[in-house]
Design a protein around this motif. Structure first.
Motif: not given
Length: 410
Positions: A1-12
């Motif tokens: 779940m944290l993987y997807y959170l930080f992926e979102f933060l990095e991308k946006n």
């Protein structure tokens, strides 16, 4: 779940440091740290709950030294291993990865079988626990699931490297870019001591014609069932003295983690000439969490044990190890890598078989070992269980190193 959170933060939002979660090695490090913390911190709380529920082990009188001292020690400690494995995986792994899904299902599936066995023994006061036939049915069910996914799922693939033919021989130009053919579904696996260290299950039915290859799953799935059943039962038999099963399994899991990381990495799989299996790098997250859980459990399971794993832990451990080996195409190395489990299994089969044969032949049953499984044989001979465990660990390390070496023997 944290993987997807930080992926979102990095991308946006290009959040500083968020890109670290894209690296498997970073997430694997976080997974093992988290699992160690969960196993050591929450493990103590789980042990207290088990004590309050009067989940103490009932020890069979086998005449072993120090045996009665273990009476009342909480069991079902496998819950610690399951919790400390799954939480980091849910936090740090890519959950859409088919291999991660298979391992999560395996953990819950085998954990449920072991938990039901322990539950019947402790709460229902049924000394026999879950009948053996139901355990086998559960293991067969898992084998069918894993075998079917490995054969039919479109994401379960391998990639073959393109090589340059030189004088009718294959050669790779040093420092040349690595090129692969398209990913393909295949039942190719790893086997030592043969050319290219590869074996294809399709060869088992190839003599029946080209159309027979479409039905090779009828052979492959029973093999998967046998592997899962044998390894899970081997781990169950090994769980007989403090720290033996957990420590041995940790050694095996570290070796599988190395194989998984190399097999899922384009550069290192090419450099070490190991089969490249796309998406298996993500399995490293699961294995490191599993290793951390086993080591954290040893904090309480080392002699003198404060908790036993019970079937909840031992069946789960064996199932995970078997499925891991199948996923990374190293299942044919199991007899060597899991040699300790194999010795425990064989010692029981030999003891029971010889006893029945001699009773029928001579009217009196005779034994090969003083007691089986094998670790009890050394206990009867007077070895302290700490010495037995340490020496079995050493044997496990030797077998792990030998397993790695065999990949270069062709």
């Amino acid at each position: 779940m944290l993987y997807y959170l930080f992926e979102f933060l990095e991308k946006n939002y290009q959040m500083p440091g968020a890109s670290l979660f894209g690296f498997i090695t970073f997430r694997a490090a976080l997974a093992v740290i988290t699992s160690l913390i969960i196993a050591t911190f929450f493990g103590k709380k789980i042990i207290r709950i088990l004590q309050r529920k009067q989940m103490g082990e009932q020890i069979r009188d086998l005449g072993l030294e120090g045996q009665n001292e273990k009476a009342g020690t909480p069991t079902m400690g496998g819950l610690i291993i399951i919790l400390a494995t799954l939480v980091p995986v849910l936090l740090f792994a890519r959950l859409e990865n088919i291999y991660v899904i298979m391992l999560i299902v395996t953990t819950l599936w085998m954990g449920a079988i072991g938990f039901l066995d322990d539950y019947l023994k402790k709460f229902k006061k049924d000394k026999a626990g879950l009948p053996g036939k139901f355990k086998v049915i559960g293991q067969v069910g898992l084998g069918i699931f894993v075998g079917a996914v490995m054969f039919f799922h479109p994401d379960v693939t391998i990639k073959r490297e393109k090589v340059n033919p030189v004088n009718s021989q294959e050669a790779i130009t040093q420092n040349s870019p690595i090129e692969f053919y398209n990913a393909e579904r295949s039942l190719q696996t790893t086997i030592p001591f043969v050319k290219e260290n590869e074996f294809n299950y399709e060869s088992l039915v190839g003599w029946m014609g080209d159309t027979a290859k479409d039905y090779v799953w009828l052979v492959f799935i029973p093999i998967v069932i046998f592997i899962i059943t044998a390894v899970s039962n081997g781990a169950n038999l090994t769980d007989g003295i403090d720290g033996l099963a957990a420590g041995t399994s940790a050694i095996i899991a570290v070796t599988l983690a190395l194989f998984a990381w190399v097999s899922g990495n384009v550069v290192f799989s090419d450099y070490l000439n190991v089969m490249y299996i796309p998406n298996t790098g993500e399995v490293t997250i699961f294995i490191t969490a599993f290793v951390g859980a086993l080591i954290g459990f040893l904090w309480y399971n080392a002699y003198p044990a404060q908790v036993f794993m019970g079937d909840t832990g031992s069946l789960t451990i064996g199932g995970i190890i078997a499925v891991l080996a199948i996923i990374i195409r190293k299942e044919l190395l199991i007899p060597l890598l899991c040699g300790v489990f194999l010795m425990e299994n064989i010692s029981v089969v030999m003891q029971v078989g010889w006893f029945k044969y001699t009773r029928k032949r001579f009217g009196e049953g005779r034994r090969i070992f003083r007691m089986s499984p094998l670790h009890h044989h050394y206990q009867v001979k007077g070895f302290h269980e700490s010495k037995i465990v340490t020496r079995f660990w050493i044997v496990g390390i030797f077998l792990a190193i030998l397993t790695i070496v065999t990949l270069k023997i062709r």
